[in-house]
Design a protein around this motif. Structure first.
Motif, PDB file in Angstrom:
ATOM      1  N   LEU A  73     -93.612 -13.219 -35.937  1.00 42.67           N
ATOM      2  CA  LEU A  73     -94.899 -12.809 -36.478  1.00 42.67           C
ATOM      3  C   LEU A  73     -95.003 -11.288 -36.568  1.00 42.67           C
ATOM      4  N   TRP A  74     -94.453 -10.582 -35.575  1.00 36.16           N
ATOM      5  CA  TRP A  74     -94.530  -9.120 -35.604  1.00 36.16           C
ATOM      6  C   TRP A  74     -93.736  -8.550 -36.780  1.00 36.16           C
ATOM      7  N   MET A  75     -92.688  -9.250 -37.178  1.00 32.63           N
ATOM      8  CA  MET A  75     -91.905  -8.805 -38.339  1.00 32.63           C
ATOM      9  C   MET A  75     -92.721  -8.950 -39.623  1.00 32.63           C
ATOM     10  N   PHE A  76     -93.445 -10.086 -39.724  1.00 32.17           N
ATOM     11  CA  PHE A  76     -94.317 -10.272 -40.882  1.00 32.17           C
ATOM     12  C   PHE A  76     -95.390  -9.180 -40.913  1.00 32.17           C
ATOM     13  N   LYS A  77     -95.968  -8.880 -39.747  1.00 34.70           N
ATOM     14  CA  LYS A  77     -97.012  -7.864 -39.685  1.00 34.70           C
ATOM     15  C   LYS A  77     -96.481  -6.510 -40.132  1.00 34.70           C
ATOM     16  N   LEU A  78     -95.279  -6.191 -39.705  1.00 29.67           N
ATOM     17  CA  LEU A  78     -94.671  -4.924 -40.116  1.00 29.67           C
ATOM     18  C   LEU A  78     -94.425  -4.918 -41.620  1.00 29.67           C
ATOM     19  N   GLY A  79     -93.870  -6.003 -42.123  1.00 37.30           N
ATOM     20  CA  GLY A  79     -93.594  -6.083 -43.549  1.00 37.30           C
ATOM     21  C   GLY A  79     -94.843  -6.056 -44.398  1.00 37.30           C
ATOM     22  N   SER A  80     -95.941  -6.596 -43.857  1.00 41.42           N
ATOM     23  CA  SER A  80     -97.188  -6.663 -44.629  1.00 41.42           C
ATOM     24  C   SER A  80     -97.777  -5.283 -44.894  1.00 41.42           C
ATOM     25  N   LEU A  81     -97.340  -4.273 -44.117  1.00 43.60           N
ATOM     26  CA  LEU A  81     -97.822  -2.909 -44.343  1.00 43.60           C
ATOM     27  C   LEU A  81     -97.299  -2.348 -45.654  1.00 43.60           C
ATOM     28  N   PHE A  82     -96.208  -2.927 -46.150  1.00 42.43           N
ATOM     29  CA  PHE A  82     -95.569  -2.406 -47.356  1.00 42.43           C
ATOM     30  C   PHE A  82     -95.523  -3.413 -48.498  1.00 42.43           C
ATOM     31  N   ASN A  83     -95.829  -4.680 -48.195  1.00 43.90           N
ATOM     32  CA  ASN A  83     -95.700  -5.746 -49.195  1.00 43.90           C
ATOM     33  C   ASN A  83     -97.040  -6.455 -49.371  1.00 43.90           C
ATOM     34  N   PRO A  84     -97.740  -6.231 -50.495  1.00 40.62           N
ATOM     35  CA  PRO A  84     -99.056  -6.857 -50.704  1.00 40.62           C
ATOM     36  C   PRO A  84     -99.018  -8.379 -50.660  1.00 40.62           C
ATOM     37  N   ALA A  85     -97.960  -8.981 -51.212  1.00 40.69           N
ATOM     38  CA  ALA A  85     -97.863 -10.443 -51.215  1.00 40.69           C
ATOM     39  C   ALA A  85     -97.740 -10.979 -49.795  1.00 40.69           C
ATOM     40  N   LEU A  86     -96.966 -10.284 -48.964  1.00 42.60           N
ATOM     41  CA  LEU A  86     -96.814 -10.682 -47.566  1.00 42.60           C
ATOM     42  C   LEU A  86     -98.128 -10.505 -46.817  1.00 42.60           C
ATOM     43  N   LYS A  87     -98.854  -9.461 -47.130  1.00 41.40           N
ATOM     44  CA  LYS A  87    -100.153  -9.223 -46.504  1.00 41.40           C
ATOM     45  C   LYS A  87    -101.105 -10.382 -46.772  1.00 41.40           C
ATOM     46  N   GLU A  88    -101.053 -10.944 -47.982  1.00 42.27           N
ATOM     47  CA  GLU A  88    -101.939 -12.045 -48.356  1.00 42.27           C
ATOM     48  C   GLU A  88    -101.633 -13.318 -47.562  1.00 42.27           C
ATOM     49  N   SER A  89    -100.419 -13.461 -47.071  1.00 43.35           N
ATOM     50  CA  SER A  89    -100.038 -14.671 -46.338  1.00 43.35           C
ATOM     51  C   SER A  89    -100.335 -14.581 -44.844  1.00 43.35           C
ATOM     52  N   MET A  90    -100.718 -13.412 -44.371  1.00 47.32           N
ATOM     53  CA  MET A  90    -100.834 -13.200 -42.929  1.00 47.32           C
ATOM     54  C   MET A  90    -101.861 -14.111 -42.262  1.00 47.32           C
ATOM     55  N   GLU A  91    -102.962 -14.442 -42.924  1.00 47.51           N
ATOM     56  CA  GLU A  91    -103.993 -15.242 -42.266  1.00 47.51           C
ATOM     57  C   GLU A  91    -103.541 -16.674 -42.008  1.00 47.51           C
ATOM     58  N   LEU A  92    -102.485 -17.116 -42.692  1.00 45.08           N
ATOM     59  CA  LEU A  92    -101.973 -18.470 -42.479  1.00 45.08           C
ATOM     60  C   LEU A  92    -100.909 -18.541 -41.396  1.00 45.08           C
ATOM     61  N   LEU A  93    -100.211 -17.450 -41.167  1.00 41.42           N
ATOM     62  CA  LEU A  93     -99.024 -17.488 -40.305  1.00 41.42           C
ATOM     63  C   LEU A  93     -99.284 -17.847 -38.848  1.00 41.42           C
ATOM     64  N   PRO A  94    -100.460 -17.538 -38.254  1.00 42.96           N
ATOM     65  CA  PRO A  94    -100.675 -17.971 -36.871  1.00 42.96           C
ATOM     66  C   PRO A  94    -100.526 -19.475 -36.681  1.00 42.96           C
ATOM     67  N   ARG A  95    -100.747 -20.256 -37.720  1.00 39.60           N
ATOM     68  CA  ARG A  95    -100.604 -21.711 -37.615  1.00 39.60           C
ATOM     69  C   ARG A  95     -99.156 -22.118 -37.353  1.00 39.60           C
ATOM     70  N   TYR A  96     -98.194 -21.243 -37.690  1.00 36.05           N
ATOM     71  CA  TYR A  96     -96.786 -21.571 -37.507  1.00 36.05           C
ATOM     72  C   TYR A  96     -96.319 -21.357 -36.064  1.00 36.05           C
ATOM     73  N   ARG A  97     -97.189 -20.784 -35.227  1.00 34.91           N
ATOM     74  CA  ARG A  97     -96.815 -20.583 -33.819  1.00 34.91           C
ATOM     75  C   ARG A  97     -96.946 -21.864 -33.014  1.00 34.91           C
ATOM     76  N   VAL A  98     -97.743 -22.808 -33.505  1.00 37.91           N
ATOM     77  CA  VAL A  98     -98.046 -24.030 -32.757  1.00 37.91           C
ATOM     78  C   VAL A  98     -97.790 -25.243 -33.645  1.00 37.91           C
ATOM     79  N   ASP A  99     -97.765 -26.426 -33.016  1.00 36.62           N
ATOM     80  CA  ASP A  99     -97.620 -27.650 -33.798  1.00 36.62           C
ATOM     81  C   ASP A  99     -98.796 -27.788 -34.765  1.00 36.62           C
ATOM     82  N   ASN A 100     -98.490 -28.148 -35.987  1.00 38.98           N
ATOM     83  CA  ASN A 100     -99.512 -28.383 -37.012  1.00 38.98           C
ATOM     84  C   ASN A 100     -99.559 -29.883 -37.275  1.00 38.98           C
ATOM     85  N   VAL A 101    -100.622 -30.527 -36.792  1.00 40.08           N
ATOM     86  CA  VAL A 101    -100.716 -31.990 -36.856  1.00 40.08           C
ATOM     87  C   VAL A 101    -101.852 -32.367 -37.812  1.00 40.08           C
TER      88      VAL A 101
END
Length: 305
Positions: A249-277
């Protein structure tokens, strides 16, 4: 006449094929630049931000399916989605049509609590807030009883052809291109994904079932799977090992500082830390004969094409 708004997208295209095959050959395909799929299809070019164009697009329709999407752009979502929804609701009322709304799970809590049709709709993140407002708007309309509405909700996609999702872009598209796979955040948490043709088949079934209206339905999925398990199936299909890296996740956060498309995906990524049922028991009870595609069959189809 059954009308698909957003017919050029993956879900809209597959929905048109399913409706034509099993329900009706009187189809109207609507987008800004619609493309005919079957010889008998009507095509209507429409901007759903314009009420008159929206009304003309749905006029004479028995059922209207809203499958239109927007690019991953928070500004655009905030400015356009609710306007489009209002136009579609009001036009469907005026046309005396039923409305089938294709929804996602952006607004659900991003934790490991199993998701059901009664899960809370949270305003956490800009795009999630827009989707929560849209769902609330539809639920309010259902309560009024002026328009037959049904909400069909799906988790993240995986699928054939031009399916757009994090899993397709980071996993399957890279496998097919012979590149190292990038797994988002965690390779050991369970992901509940829906095979896009299943989503379209289920939505067509719900839309053509009178007793399904006035409710929210989770579209059918099979049991969750980890990305490690997904890659094992892929290796069996291809008969060779697949190299991958986990993007933390920290890599995505770093990349989002320079990549607008990656920044747009950030609000969804916390769901990938845990099981999604994502639970679809309600659908499976109502439609017990519906055949849900296994991951083995879906992944095989993706990688064999």
């Amino acid at each position: 006449m059954q009308t698909i708004l957003g017919s050029n997208g993956q879900i809209g295209h597959e929905l048109a094929e399913e409706l034509y095959k099993n329900y009706t050959q009187e189809l109207r395909l609507v987008s800004r630049n619609p493309k005919r799929i079957h010889p008998s299809d009507q095509t209507v070019a429409a901007n759903l931000l314009d009420y008159d164009e929206t009304l003309a697009a749905v006029a004479g329709s028995d059922i209207v399916y809203f499958t239109a999407g927007l690019p991953m752009n928070s500004d655009m979502w905030e400015q356009q989605f609710l306007v489009m929804l209002d136009n579609i609701i009001n036009a469907s009322k005026q046309a005396h049509s039923k409305l089938v709304f294709f929804d996602n799970t952006y607004m659900y809590p991003k934790n490991d609590t199993p998701q059901t049709e009664s899960s809370p709709l949270l305003h956490e993140g800009r795009k999630s807030t827009v989707r929560a407002k849209m769902a609330k708007r539809l639920i309010d309309e259902i309560k009024k009883g002026d328009l037959p509405i049904v909400i069909c909700r799906a988790p993240e996609f995986y699928g054939p052809d031009n399916t757009k999702s994090i899993t397709n872009s980071m996993i399957f598209n890279r496998i097919k291109a012979g590149k190292r796979v990038f797994i988002p955040v965690n390779d050991k948490t369970k992901r509940t994904l829906i095979w896009t043709p299943d989503a379209s088949r289920a939505m067509a079934l719900i839309g053509n079932t009178e007793s399904a209206y006035g409710q929210t339905w989770h579209l059918p999925t099979t049991k969750g799977i980890t990305y490690q398990e997904m890659l094992k199936i892929s290796e069996q299909v291809l008969g060779k090992p697949i190299k991958y890296s986990v993007i933390k996740l920290w890599m995505f956060k770093l990349g989002s500082l320079f990549n607008p498309a990656l920044k747009e995906s950030m609000e969804l990524l916390p769901r990938y830390r845990v099981d999604n049922v994502f639970l679809s028991n309600k659908f499976k009870t109502k439609f017990p004969k519906f055949d849900v595609t296994s991951f083995e069959a879906g992944i095989t189809q993706i990688l064999d094409n």
